[in-house]
Design a protein around this motif. Sequence first.
Motif, PDB file in Angstrom:
ATOM      1  N   TRP A  61     -13.241   4.484  -0.386  1.00 38.62           N
ATOM      2  CA  TRP A  61     -12.405   3.443  -0.986  1.00 38.62           C
ATOM      3  C   TRP A  61     -12.077   3.745  -2.449  1.00 38.62           C
ATOM      4  O   TRP A  61     -10.961   3.493  -2.910  1.00 38.62           O
ATOM      5  CB  TRP A  61     -13.101   2.102  -0.863  1.00 38.62           C
ATOM      6  N   LEU A  86     -10.317  -0.155   6.578  1.00 40.00           N
ATOM      7  CA  LEU A  86     -11.027  -1.427   6.622  1.00 40.00           C
ATOM      8  C   LEU A  86     -12.453  -1.290   7.148  1.00 40.00           C
ATOM      9  O   LEU A  86     -13.413  -1.682   6.489  1.00 40.00           O
ATOM     10  CB  LEU A  86     -10.249  -2.413   7.494  1.00 40.00           C
ATOM     11  N   LEU A  90     -13.877   0.355   3.384  1.00 38.73           N
ATOM     12  CA  LEU A  90     -14.137  -0.919   2.716  1.00 38.73           C
ATOM     13  C   LEU A  90     -15.506  -1.486   3.081  1.00 38.73           C
ATOM     14  O   LEU A  90     -16.174  -2.094   2.245  1.00 38.73           O
ATOM     15  CB  LEU A  90     -13.045  -1.925   3.055  1.00 38.73           C
ATOM     16  N   ASP A 115     -11.310  -7.599  -1.201  1.00 38.33           N
ATOM     17  CA  ASP A 115     -10.901  -6.325  -1.793  1.00 38.33           C
ATOM     18  C   ASP A 115      -9.603  -5.821  -1.165  1.00 38.33           C
ATOM     19  O   ASP A 115      -8.733  -5.276  -1.856  1.00 38.33           O
ATOM     20  CB  ASP A 115     -12.004  -5.275  -1.615  1.00 38.33           C
ATOM     21  N   PHE A 116      -9.472  -6.019   0.150  1.00 41.98           N
ATOM     22  CA  PHE A 116      -8.267  -5.570   0.848  1.00 41.98           C
ATOM     23  C   PHE A 116      -7.048  -6.348   0.380  1.00 41.98           C
ATOM     24  O   PHE A 116      -5.991  -5.779   0.092  1.00 41.98           O
ATOM     25  CB  PHE A 116      -8.454  -5.731   2.355  1.00 41.98           C
ATOM     26  N   LYS A 117      -7.183  -7.672   0.277  1.00 42.07           N
ATOM     27  CA  LYS A 117      -6.047  -8.493  -0.158  1.00 42.07           C
ATOM     28  C   LYS A 117      -5.670  -8.198  -1.605  1.00 42.07           C
ATOM     29  O   LYS A 117      -4.483  -8.240  -1.954  1.00 42.07           O
ATOM     30  CB  LYS A 117      -6.373  -9.975   0.036  1.00 42.07           C
ATOM     31  N   SER A 155     -11.057  -7.584  11.218  1.00 45.00           N
ATOM     32  CA  SER A 155     -10.102  -6.730  10.510  1.00 45.00           C
ATOM     33  C   SER A 155      -8.735  -6.809  11.161  1.00 45.00           C
ATOM     34  O   SER A 155      -7.702  -6.877  10.480  1.00 45.00           O
ATOM     35  CB  SER A 155     -10.596  -5.284  10.506  1.00 45.00           C
TER      36      SER A 155
END
Length: 296
Positions: A61, A86, A90, A115-117, A155
């Motif tokens: 990541w 993901l 992540l 963190d993804f958003k 996910s």
Amino acid sequence: MAIIKKNDVTPERPVIIVLYGTPGTGKTSVSTTAENPVLVDTDRGFDRAVQRVDTLVANNWQDITNETNTLKGYKTIVVDTAKAMLDDYLSAYAVQQDPKLAYNSLKRFGRMADDFKLFVNTIRNSGADLIFICHDKEEKDGDNTKHSPDCTGQSKDLLIRIADQVGYVCKENGKRVIKFEPQDCFVGKNVAKLDTKEVPDCTSEEFPTFMAGIVSDVKKAIQSNSEATKAANELLVSLRDDLDAALNPEDFDACLEARMKLPAVYRKAFAAEVNKKAKAKGLTYNKEENKYQAAA
């Protein structure tokens, strides 16, 4: 951020597209025909694409977040694959930041989702579009087989929720196609109401800009929906003014007839408004003659 009023036409914005399909259907090659793309390769497959594009080979990541400013220089960010980003990168990063999350999958996913958003919003705020590539996952649904993007449950739900379009890449009558409209046998999402798209041969003149055309079509459709909503709201205001001024059965008949100018989703509710106000005026609706009349 300023409030967007209900009658405002929303400005054009970056879009998010998910493409998934079985190996060998050309998902990566198709995705990199978008405008000015960079490929974020988390699946070690960039060298199998028909054409080479600028590529970030990411092993974790941090490799991705360290290059965020560089990624902002591109018009399209292609992630291949979303599952590796993901479920692998992540997830490992969340545990690295808080080792206790290794034993709490619910909280770990919450951290991953945040963190993804943040990553997605950062890219979109730079004006870039996002394309996430997934492998195909087959699951039994009774006697049928259902295809969906290959990610773990949470996910996958997150990915589909943020996407504007989810397309299934497959072969149909010997031709590669992308299907967006969801069916019983595969997951899809079709905000832009696109028809099935046939993928042109990689040697054709149409292929190098194929995905750029789809992205453009999605943006135009979203913009058109916004303009149509604005027009419908303005018409609804005008019809309500006419309804407020209605006095006799003929006025209410005209209001009820005028509802047909509205999109179908508005008609039933407006008809209920007409009936309520007509009743308050002492009128009833004669179903046989399809018009209002004074109560007997």
